[in-house]
Design a protein around this motif. Sequence first.
Motif, PDB file in Angstrom:
ATOM      1  N   SER A 152     -22.482  87.138 -37.316  1.00  0.00           N
ATOM      2  CA  SER A 152     -21.942  88.501 -37.391  1.00  0.00           C
ATOM      3  C   SER A 152     -22.510  89.366 -36.263  1.00  0.00           C
ATOM      4  O   SER A 152     -21.803  90.168 -35.659  1.00  0.00           O
ATOM      5  CB  SER A 152     -22.219  89.136 -38.753  1.00  0.00           C
ATOM      6  N   ARG A 155     -20.778  88.402 -33.073  1.00  0.00           N
ATOM      7  CA  ARG A 155     -19.462  89.039 -32.955  1.00  0.00           C
ATOM      8  C   ARG A 155     -19.588  90.484 -32.479  1.00  0.00           C
ATOM      9  O   ARG A 155     -18.799  90.960 -31.683  1.00  0.00           O
ATOM     10  CB  ARG A 155     -18.719  88.976 -34.294  1.00  0.00           C
ATOM     11  N   GLU A 156     -20.621  91.209 -32.959  1.00  0.00           N
ATOM     12  CA  GLU A 156     -20.836  92.591 -32.523  1.00  0.00           C
ATOM     13  C   GLU A 156     -21.106  92.646 -31.016  1.00  0.00           C
ATOM     14  O   GLU A 156     -20.564  93.494 -30.308  1.00  0.00           O
ATOM     15  CB  GLU A 156     -22.015  93.209 -33.279  1.00  0.00           C
ATOM     16  N   GLU A 189     -12.522  91.043 -33.243  1.00  0.00           N
ATOM     17  CA  GLU A 189     -12.473  92.268 -34.037  1.00  0.00           C
ATOM     18  C   GLU A 189     -11.880  92.018 -35.421  1.00  0.00           C
ATOM     19  O   GLU A 189     -12.346  92.575 -36.424  1.00  0.00           O
ATOM     20  CB  GLU A 189     -11.682  93.352 -33.296  1.00  0.00           C
ATOM     21  N   LYS A 191     -12.011  89.156 -37.100  1.00  0.00           N
ATOM     22  CA  LYS A 191     -13.025  88.404 -37.836  1.00  0.00           C
ATOM     23  C   LYS A 191     -14.130  89.347 -38.303  1.00  0.00           C
ATOM     24  O   LYS A 191     -14.625  89.225 -39.421  1.00  0.00           O
ATOM     25  CB  LYS A 191     -13.591  87.299 -36.930  1.00  0.00           C
ATOM     26  N   GLN A 192     -14.495  90.290 -37.441  1.00  0.00           N
ATOM     27  CA  GLN A 192     -15.520  91.266 -37.775  1.00  0.00           C
ATOM     28  C   GLN A 192     -15.079  92.150 -38.944  1.00  0.00           C
ATOM     29  O   GLN A 192     -15.830  92.406 -39.870  1.00  0.00           O
ATOM     30  CB  GLN A 192     -15.804  92.135 -36.537  1.00  0.00           C
ATOM     31  N   SER A 195     -15.124  90.224 -42.260  1.00  0.00           N
ATOM     32  CA  SER A 195     -16.469  89.936 -42.815  1.00  0.00           C
ATOM     33  C   SER A 195     -17.196  91.193 -43.242  1.00  0.00           C
ATOM     34  O   SER A 195     -18.250  91.134 -43.861  1.00  0.00           O
ATOM     35  CB  SER A 195     -17.306  89.158 -41.817  1.00  0.00           C
ATOM     36  N   ALA A 196     -16.616  92.373 -42.923  1.00  0.00           N
ATOM     37  CA  ALA A 196     -17.269  93.634 -43.286  1.00  0.00           C
ATOM     38  C   ALA A 196     -17.079  94.010 -44.747  1.00  0.00           C
ATOM     39  O   ALA A 196     -16.259  93.606 -45.462  1.00  0.00           O
ATOM     40  CB  ALA A 196     -16.772  94.755 -42.399  1.00  0.00           C
TER      41      ALA A 196
END
Length: 196
Positions: A152, A155-156, A189, A191-192, A195-196
């Motif tokens: 995660s 990804r950021e 983005e 995927k992010q 997962s948020a």
Amino acid sequence: MPARNFHDHAADPAILYIVRNEQQDALKVGVASAAAQELRLRAHQRRGWTTELRIDFETGHQALQAERAVLSFLRSCGATSTVPQASPPQGGYTETLAHADLMGLRLEDLVQVAQLASRLVHRAHCPLSSVVRTVFDAVDVVRWLIEGKQKSLAREVLAQVLPLMIRLARALDRDGMVFELQDFLQAVEEKQAASA
């Protein structure tokens, strides 16, 4: 500017130069601030040295890099003989090669090595090069994060790096790469967000 103060002003413009003293069969590689270059080269001229090459740099740090590269290359090839310490004006005897002809070192060879080192230093300090280094460093961070099972966070970081890569691809007129990077950024983005 005296040589001993050069490092204090290494952020200022500077030159790399090569001078030759035929009588001593010596070649010298040196650096000087742009502001003091004429004084430095005239001091050499008064002692029998002729200026053979002068290359401008944005900073003294860059000129020193090029000088070190030239001297390192020459030393690795066996050019270790220097002139007596008092011989060159303003010091610099360790950057002065004695018996150039006996070593088979021609002025043309030294000039070519200095020009190559200078081109490499100039390229390494161009704006595009610093952007590319930043992108590669960021990719290394992403790889490290993924290996550390911190996807995660990876990804950021990617979400921050990909726009830079898109700007770089646009600057290089690589439209195909721009579209691929935009698709990749969109996937990151999404995927992010999932997962948020």
